[in-house]
Design a protein around this motif. Structure first.
Motif, PDB file in Angstrom:
ATOM      1  N   UNK A  71      50.014  42.142  22.777  1.00  0.00           N
ATOM      2  CA  UNK A  71      48.789  42.913  22.572  1.00  0.00           C
ATOM      3  C   UNK A  71      47.959  43.003  23.846  1.00  0.00           C
ATOM      4  N   UNK A  72      47.703  41.867  24.484  1.00  0.00           N
ATOM      5  CA  UNK A  72      46.808  41.853  25.643  1.00  0.00           C
ATOM      6  C   UNK A  72      47.476  42.402  26.899  1.00  0.00           C
ATOM      7  N   UNK A  73      48.785  42.232  27.031  1.00  0.00           N
ATOM      8  CA  UNK A  73      49.458  42.800  28.198  1.00  0.00           C
ATOM      9  C   UNK A  73      49.476  44.329  28.125  1.00  0.00           C
ATOM     10  N   UNK A  74      49.728  44.867  26.950  1.00  0.00           N
ATOM     11  CA  UNK A  74      49.698  46.322  26.805  1.00  0.00           C
ATOM     12  C   UNK A  74      48.283  46.863  26.975  1.00  0.00           C
ATOM     13  N   UNK A  75      47.284  46.110  26.500  1.00  0.00           N
ATOM     14  CA  UNK A  75      45.891  46.533  26.664  1.00  0.00           C
ATOM     15  C   UNK A  75      45.494  46.526  28.141  1.00  0.00           C
ATOM     16  N   UNK A  76      45.917  45.491  28.879  1.00  0.00           N
ATOM     17  CA  UNK A  76      45.619  45.435  30.310  1.00  0.00           C
ATOM     18  C   UNK A  76      46.294  46.576  31.054  1.00  0.00           C
ATOM     19  N   UNK A  77      47.521  46.896  30.658  1.00  0.00           N
ATOM     20  CA  UNK A  77      48.246  48.006  31.281  1.00  0.00           C
ATOM     21  C   UNK A  77      47.558  49.332  30.989  1.00  0.00           C
ATOM     22  N   UNK A  78      47.080  49.486  29.770  1.00  0.00           N
ATOM     23  CA  UNK A  78      46.367  50.706  29.398  1.00  0.00           C
ATOM     24  C   UNK A  78      45.075  50.849  30.208  1.00  0.00           C
ATOM     25  N   UNK A  79      44.421  49.732  30.477  1.00  0.00           N
ATOM     26  CA  UNK A  79      43.198  49.763  31.287  1.00  0.00           C
ATOM     27  C   UNK A  79      43.506  50.152  32.729  1.00  0.00           C
ATOM     28  N   UNK A  80      44.562  49.572  33.292  1.00  0.00           N
ATOM     29  CA  UNK A  80      44.917  49.861  34.674  1.00  0.00           C
ATOM     30  C   UNK A  80      45.346  51.310  34.857  1.00  0.00           C
ATOM     31  N   UNK A  81      45.993  51.868  33.838  1.00  0.00           N
ATOM     32  CA  UNK A  81      46.448  53.253  33.915  1.00  0.00           C
ATOM     33  C   UNK A  81      45.373  54.243  33.475  1.00  0.00           C
ATOM     34  N   UNK A  82      44.229  53.721  33.030  1.00  0.00           N
ATOM     35  CA  UNK A  82      43.081  54.532  32.605  1.00  0.00           C
ATOM     36  C   UNK A  82      43.435  55.444  31.428  1.00  0.00           C
ATOM     37  N   UNK A  83      44.256  54.928  30.530  1.00  0.00           N
ATOM     38  CA  UNK A  83      44.608  55.671  29.327  1.00  0.00           C
ATOM     39  C   UNK A  83      43.598  55.443  28.210  1.00  0.00           C
ATOM     40  N   UNK A  84      42.706  54.476  28.407  1.00  0.00           N
ATOM     41  CA  UNK A  84      41.645  54.215  27.435  1.00  0.00           C
ATOM     42  C   UNK A  84      40.452  53.653  28.185  1.00  0.00           C
ATOM     43  N   UNK A  85      39.255  53.994  27.750  1.00  0.00           N
ATOM     44  CA  UNK A  85      38.045  53.591  28.467  1.00  0.00           C
ATOM     45  C   UNK A  85      37.802  52.094  28.344  1.00  0.00           C
ATOM     46  N   UNK A  86      37.069  51.574  29.291  1.00  0.00           N
ATOM     47  CA  UNK A  86      36.721  50.154  29.268  1.00  0.00           C
ATOM     48  C   UNK A  86      35.877  49.834  28.042  1.00  0.00           C
ATOM     49  N   UNK A  97      41.946  29.323  26.315  1.00  0.00           N
ATOM     50  CA  UNK A  97      43.239  28.645  26.329  1.00  0.00           C
ATOM     51  C   UNK A  97      44.412  29.624  26.359  1.00  0.00           C
ATOM     52  N   UNK A  98      44.162  30.906  26.154  1.00  0.00           N
ATOM     53  CA  UNK A  98      45.226  31.906  26.094  1.00  0.00           C
ATOM     54  C   UNK A  98      45.266  32.679  27.415  1.00  0.00           C
ATOM     55  N   UNK A  99      46.326  32.471  28.196  1.00  0.00           N
ATOM     56  CA  UNK A  99      46.372  33.090  29.517  1.00  0.00           C
ATOM     57  C   UNK A  99      46.489  34.612  29.457  1.00  0.00           C
ATOM     58  N   UNK A 100      47.148  35.171  28.428  1.00  0.00           N
ATOM     59  CA  UNK A 100      47.253  36.619  28.333  1.00  0.00           C
ATOM     60  C   UNK A 100      45.895  37.251  28.029  1.00  0.00           C
ATOM     61  N   UNK A 101      45.083  36.586  27.194  1.00  0.00           N
ATOM     62  CA  UNK A 101      43.730  37.073  26.919  1.00  0.00           C
ATOM     63  C   UNK A 101      42.887  37.046  28.199  1.00  0.00           C
ATOM     64  N   UNK A 102      42.962  35.940  28.936  1.00  0.00           N
ATOM     65  CA  UNK A 102      42.144  35.807  30.136  1.00  0.00           C
ATOM     66  C   UNK A 102      42.556  36.820  31.203  1.00  0.00           C
TER      67      UNK A 102
END
Length: 490
Positions: free
Chosen positions: A193-208, A224-229
């Motif tokens: 979930x968080x890796x795809x969300x971070x990728x979507x942010x970097x590609x600007x496919x969804x607003x911050x 404690x969750x490195x993917x969330x951080x």
């Protein structure tokens, strides 16, 4: 009655203490066998947080005569760890209550003699046995391969030099859902979930703003969750250090220059994404790390003061710990910080400590005797050594030989054609790879100039071939005294 209350209080404290001690009992074991690895030290390394990636040693041991080793740790959530032998390493996730059996076969430990493994790392080939098909590491590796291969094949649709296409990202999500189904592990579900969300942010496919409302707003921060951080820091990357629509970069620079942490924290609350105090403070920690390296806008010494203030005033223990790690990170990159020391054997196998030369300028070099670049610089050092040392300039030459075998240094200094020319202090690194890491040696030769106070004089020390020995910094005092003498006379 009062005595019974006191007894109850004491028993409660003892119970809490015993529970605290037992909770730290190791619940993860890593057992391994290494061919041709007897006598080598094995490190188990962890990361303190996702902001600084400050490494610390969790456990360490020495491989026995049969090639076996065992490492232990305690975790209460899937955690990324690193197994390191010499400068070869492998990372993987460990889960509570698990025993990991690993083996290393047919590995060439001498690969670092002909390949720069610091700039081109070599993975430690750990082979795990008896892993279930839906094990976390297997699932994470599959997910990473699916995402990387899909983006490579369709790279033109994710490249801003061309026309990016959001439909291909939707196809990627479908591919991930088909090939990486849930394994009943909360961590893996969040990882996807968080890796795809971070990728979507970097590609600007969804607003911050939209991503913030979905994954952060009104939700607890998962330290404690490195993917969330990673997602959190991706979302706020450069949002404060470069300024945004709510706060200009010159305002941020002014607050840092005047060390006005409280005013900054209050003013940043105007940003809808930073209205929550805990979120705002974590974003400010990220900003301070970025600001330390943007010297055009922010002075590093003022940034350090801001971090120190935050560490003292925060009411969130995780932020206080991160601030302390951030200060340690600054220490590592500051050229004025004190250098490490070592005690290594000389050519006669007598231990020599770098501290014994304190109070002198030390021109420290890390070389290999079979490396052409090292040999060239060694010849230049030999040419200038006597003139530099005889001039009363308070300079000592120290060379650390980084050949794996001690005998190479011995034959180079005792049996070589020009051995008598290298008449300064030589020591062997003696397999202490931590020394190379402490001094940030990533190529050969490497040179460091240490001043009499025990601090690095340069961020990048000039090599002997640059002409540093013609007019070194140790001559400044002498030159100033001569200038003063002539000024007084005339």
């Amino acid at each position: 009655m009062r005595n019974l209350s006191r007894l109850f209080l004491v028993l409660s404290l003892l119970l809490l203490l015993s529970n605290g001690l037992s909770s730290q009992t190791p619940n993860v074991t890593i057992r391994g066998n290494v061919e041709d690895g007897a006598g080598k030290e094995v490190l188990l390394i962890g990361y303190t947080d996702q902001l600084t990636y400050h490494e610390y040693v969790i456990d360490r041991t020495v491989i026995d005569e049969d090639g076996n080793f065992s490492l232990q740790t305690y975790v209460n959530y899937p955690t990324l760890v690193v197994v390191q032998i010499e400068h070869y390493s492998q990372s993987f996730y460990v889960e509570a209550g698990r025993v990991y059996d690993a083996k290393i076969r047919d590995f060439d430990w001498n690969v670092n003699e002909w390949r720069n493994i610091y700039l081109d790392p070599v993975t430690l080939p750990l082979e795990f046995s008896n892993l279930p098909a839906r094990e976390l590491n297997v699932s994470v590796s599959t997910f990473d391969r699916v995402v990387d291969s899909f983006m490579y094949v369709n790279r033109e649709y994710f490249d801003f030099r061309f026309h990016v296409n959001k439909q291909y990202f939707d196809t990627l999500v479908m591919e991930v859902n088909n090939r990486c189904p849930s394994i009943g592990n909360d961590y893996f579900d969040r990882y996807k979930q968080y890796h795809l969300a971070a990728l979507k942010c970097q590609l600007r496919f969804e607003s911050r703003n939209s991503l913030f409302k979905k994954y952060i707003d009104n939700q607890p921060i998962l330290y404690y969750d490195d993917s969330y951080m990673k997602f959190f820091f991706t979302l706020f990357e450069k949002q404060l250090s470069r300024g945004n629509r709510y706060v200009r970069v010159d305002q941020m620079a002014q607050w840092v220059d005047k060390v006005q942490l409280d005013r900054m924290m209050d003013s940043l609350g105007v940003d809808p994404l930073l209205r929550n105090e805990q979120v705002r403070e974590l974003a400010v920690l990220q900003f301070l790390k970025e600001a330390y390296h943007y010297e055009y806008y922010y002075h590093p010494s003022k940034v350090r003061l801001m971090v120190e203030q935050l560490a003292q005033r925060t009411k969130f223990p995780q932020h206080q710990e991160m601030a302390q790690h951030l200060l340690a990170h600054f220490d590592k990159v500051e050229t004025t910080s004190k250098v490490s020391t070592f005690c290594l054997p000389d050519v006669d196998k007598h231990k020599v400590c770098l501290d014994s030369l304190k109070g002198r300028w030390i021109y420290l070099s890390f070389v290999r005797t079979a490396d052409p670049a090292s040999l060239s610089e060694i010849e230049t050092m030999a040419h200038f050594h006597d003139s530099v040392c005889d001039s009363g300039s308070n300079v000592s030459f120290v060379t650390v030989c980084c050949d794996r075998e001690f005998q190479k240094m011995y034959h180079f200094l005792r049996n070589g054609r020009h051995s008598n020319r290298y008449n300064w202090l030589w020591v062997h690194f003696d397999g202490q790879y931590q020394v190379l890491e402490d001094f940030k040696v990533v190529s050969y030769p490497t040179f460091l100039l240490i001043n009499p106070e025990g601090r690095l004089h340069y961020s990048v020390t000039p090599s002997p071939a640059s002409g540093i020995f013609l007019h070194g910094p140790w001559e400044k005092k002498k030159t100033e005294e001569e200038r003063k003498f002539f000024l007084d006379r005339y």
